[in-house]
Scaffold this active site. Structure first.
Site, PDB file in Angstrom:
ATOM      1  N   ASP A   1       7.514   2.083   3.178  1.00 38.81           N
ATOM      2  CA  ASP A   1       8.373   1.012   2.668  1.00 38.81           C
ATOM      3  C   ASP A   1       8.482   1.092   1.151  1.00 38.81           C
ATOM      4  O   ASP A   1       7.496   1.383   0.463  1.00 38.81           O
ATOM      5  CB  ASP A   1       7.787  -0.357   3.017  1.00 38.81           C
ATOM      6  CG  ASP A   1       7.425  -0.471   4.489  1.00 38.81           C
ATOM      7  OD1 ASP A   1       8.318  -0.825   5.272  1.00 38.81           O
ATOM      8  OD2 ASP A   1       6.264  -0.200   4.853  1.00 38.81           O
TER       9      ASP A   1
ATOM     10  N   LYS B   1      12.946  -2.182   1.759  1.00 36.16           N
ATOM     11  CA  LYS B   1      12.331  -3.463   2.118  1.00 36.16           C
ATOM     12  C   LYS B   1      12.969  -4.570   1.282  1.00 36.16           C
ATOM     13  O   LYS B   1      12.709  -4.696   0.091  1.00 36.16           O
ATOM     14  CB  LYS B   1      10.824  -3.390   1.892  1.00 36.16           C
ATOM     15  CG  LYS B   1      10.053  -4.641   2.278  1.00 36.16           C
ATOM     16  CD  LYS B   1      10.284  -5.061   3.715  1.00 36.16           C
ATOM     17  CE  LYS B   1       9.650  -4.154   4.733  1.00 36.16           C
ATOM     18  NZ  LYS B   1       9.817  -4.686   6.125  1.00 36.16           N
TER      19      LYS B   1
ATOM     20  N   HIS C   1       4.769  -2.846   1.468  1.00 31.53           N
ATOM     21  CA  HIS C   1       5.498  -3.533   2.541  1.00 31.53           C
ATOM     22  C   HIS C   1       5.710  -5.022   2.276  1.00 31.53           C
ATOM     23  O   HIS C   1       6.828  -5.514   2.332  1.00 31.53           O
ATOM     24  CB  HIS C   1       4.753  -3.350   3.870  1.00 31.53           C
ATOM     25  CG  HIS C   1       5.388  -4.079   5.018  1.00 31.53           C
ATOM     26  ND1 HIS C   1       5.126  -5.409   5.294  1.00 31.53           N
ATOM     27  CD2 HIS C   1       6.285  -3.682   5.943  1.00 31.53           C
ATOM     28  CE1 HIS C   1       5.839  -5.790   6.340  1.00 31.53           C
ATOM     29  NE2 HIS C   1       6.544  -4.765   6.762  1.00 31.53           N
TER      30      HIS C   1
ATOM     31  N   HIS D   1       3.011   5.389  11.032  1.00 28.21           N
ATOM     32  CA  HIS D   1       3.484   4.098  10.536  1.00 28.21           C
ATOM     33  C   HIS D   1       2.775   3.742   9.239  1.00 28.21           C
ATOM     34  O   HIS D   1       1.554   3.575   9.219  1.00 28.21           O
ATOM     35  CB  HIS D   1       3.225   3.035  11.603  1.00 28.21           C
ATOM     36  CG  HIS D   1       3.706   1.668  11.242  1.00 28.21           C
ATOM     37  ND1 HIS D   1       2.905   0.554  11.308  1.00 28.21           N
ATOM     38  CD2 HIS D   1       4.921   1.224  10.807  1.00 28.21           C
ATOM     39  CE1 HIS D   1       3.596  -0.517  10.960  1.00 28.21           C
ATOM     40  NE2 HIS D   1       4.818  -0.127  10.641  1.00 28.21           N
ATOM     41  N   ARG D   2       3.549   3.638   8.156  1.00 29.20           N
ATOM     42  CA  ARG D   2       2.999   3.361   6.815  1.00 29.20           C
ATOM     43  C   ARG D   2       1.875   4.340   6.480  1.00 29.20           C
ATOM     44  O   ARG D   2       0.873   3.982   5.862  1.00 29.20           O
ATOM     45  CB  ARG D   2       2.530   1.910   6.703  1.00 29.20           C
ATOM     46  CG  ARG D   2       3.634   0.897   7.016  1.00 29.20           C
ATOM     47  CD  ARG D   2       3.156  -0.538   6.926  1.00 29.20           C
ATOM     48  NE  ARG D   2       4.087  -1.434   7.605  1.00 29.20           N
ATOM     49  CZ  ARG D   2       3.845  -2.693   7.929  1.00 29.20           C
ATOM     50  NH1 ARG D   2       2.664  -3.232   7.624  1.00 29.20           N
ATOM     51  NH2 ARG D   2       4.746  -3.428   8.547  1.00 29.20           N
TER      52      ARG D   2
ATOM     53  N   GLU E   1      11.889   2.944   4.500  1.00 28.24           N
ATOM     54  CA  GLU E   1      12.505   1.634   4.706  1.00 28.24           C
ATOM     55  C   GLU E   1      12.789   0.954   3.375  1.00 28.24           C
ATOM     56  O   GLU E   1      11.904   0.806   2.537  1.00 28.24           O
ATOM     57  CB  GLU E   1      11.611   0.716   5.550  1.00 28.24           C
ATOM     58  CG  GLU E   1      12.273  -0.647   5.739  1.00 28.24           C
ATOM     59  CD  GLU E   1      11.482  -1.626   6.588  1.00 28.24           C
ATOM     60  OE1 GLU E   1      11.818  -2.835   6.542  1.00 28.24           O
ATOM     61  OE2 GLU E   1      10.540  -1.203   7.288  1.00 28.24           O
TER      62      GLU E   1
ATOM     63  N   ASP F   1       0.824   3.565  14.639  1.00 29.88           N
ATOM     64  CA  ASP F   1      -0.327   3.441  13.738  1.00 29.88           C
ATOM     65  C   ASP F   1      -1.368   4.519  14.008  1.00 29.88           C
ATOM     66  O   ASP F   1      -2.296   4.709  13.214  1.00 29.88           O
ATOM     67  CB  ASP F   1      -1.011   2.080  13.933  1.00 29.88           C
ATOM     68  CG  ASP F   1      -0.171   0.906  13.488  1.00 29.88           C
ATOM     69  OD1 ASP F   1       0.581   1.049  12.503  1.00 29.88           O
ATOM     70  OD2 ASP F   1      -0.262  -0.163  14.123  1.00 29.88           O
TER      71      ASP F   1
ATOM     72  N   GLU G   1       6.615   7.090   8.179  1.00 31.07           N
ATOM     73  CA  GLU G   1       7.422   5.903   7.847  1.00 31.07           C
ATOM     74  C   GLU G   1       6.708   5.128   6.758  1.00 31.07           C
ATOM     75  O   GLU G   1       5.479   4.986   6.798  1.00 31.07           O
ATOM     76  CB  GLU G   1       7.596   5.039   9.106  1.00 31.07           C
ATOM     77  CG  GLU G   1       8.501   3.842   8.942  1.00 31.07           C
ATOM     78  CD  GLU G   1       7.778   2.573   8.461  1.00 31.07           C
ATOM     79  OE1 GLU G   1       8.473   1.615   8.095  1.00 31.07           O
ATOM     80  OE2 GLU G   1       6.529   2.552   8.461  1.00 31.07           O
TER      81      GLU G   1
END
Length: 237
Positions: free
Chosen positions: A34, A109, A47, A5-6, A107, A229, A32
């Site tokens: 943004d 955003k 993000h 995640h990120r 993503e 995460d 993943e």
């Protein structure tokens, strides 16, 4: 499949090169992240609507040029170890992913509706320039209009719908974008919902699960990808 995640948000500042390297070292093949536009219309990896939480700056992302954004320290807020970490462009990030054979869940955003068209079109140009492989990419968004515009300008890209709500009422509407996946807050997913999403021919992605003990339940329900995460913990399980 496990996606960081990120990057690896428990190990390094989110959406940074350090975070992507930590995810890579964890052994995951999906990350993943943004993207949104700088004031001078460059897709960058970030993000929040403002830089306040994750840098030493204080402004809206959309009000800062790329040069101003890349002058910020995007690491010290997390720990001194990451002092001097910089905000990346999408182009820089795609190059790193290609060099390291990583898959990207990108993503789009959207903080305001007027951002949809310029962001999607700039992302499409960068992807074409870098020639990032379609089979290593999912573009996702909470914004239905962003997904619609992605489908118009990048009809061959796999698209994912992100939501915190029951997605089933939206699936008929999103047929027009040839949806590939549904990305759900794991807290709202139940077995019946999972079954209906899978029966609709869609891949099922959940975010952001950090409790490894729950992973087997979601896998049993047919979840295809877990965004976490803690890719270091999940990838070794």
């Amino acid at each position: 499949m496990i996606a960081g995640h990120r990057g690896a948000a428990s190990l390094a500042p989110e959406n940074t090169l350090a975070g992507f390297k930590k995810a890579l070292q964890s052994g995951v093949k999906w990350i993943e992240l943004d993207t949104q536009l700088s004031a001078d219309n460059t897709p960058i990896i970030f993000h929040d609507e403002t830089v306040d939480r994750c840098t030493n700056g204080n402004s809206r992302v959309a009000d800062l040029s790329l040069e101003q954004l890349q002058a910020l320290d995007a690491g010290s807020w997390f720990s001194k170890e990451f002092s001097g970490e910089r905000i990346l462009t999408l182009e820089q990030t795609l190059a790193f992913f290609m060099e390291n054979d990583l898959n990207m869940n990108l993503e789009i955003k959207i903080h305001h509706a007027h951002q949809v068209q310029p962001l999607v079109e700039k992302v499409a140009k960068v992807l074409a320039k870098i020639n990032f492989p379609n089979e290593k990419l999912i573009i996702s968004s909470f914004s239905e209009s962003a997904l619609e515009h992605c489908h118009q300008v990048m009809p061959d890209i796999r698209l994912g719908y992100i939501t915190k709500h029951n997605p089933l009422p939206m699936l008929e509407k999103l047929k027009s974008v040839n949806l590939y996946s549904v990305h759900l807050d794991y807290k709202i997913l139940n077995q019946k919902m999972a079954k209906e999403i899978i029966q609709a021919g869609l891949k099922l992605v959940i975010w952001t699960l950090n409790d490894l003990q729950q992973a087997s339940k979601f896998r049993a329900w047919g979840v295809d990808m877990i965004i976490t995460d803690k890719p270091d913990v999940f990838a070794q399980a």
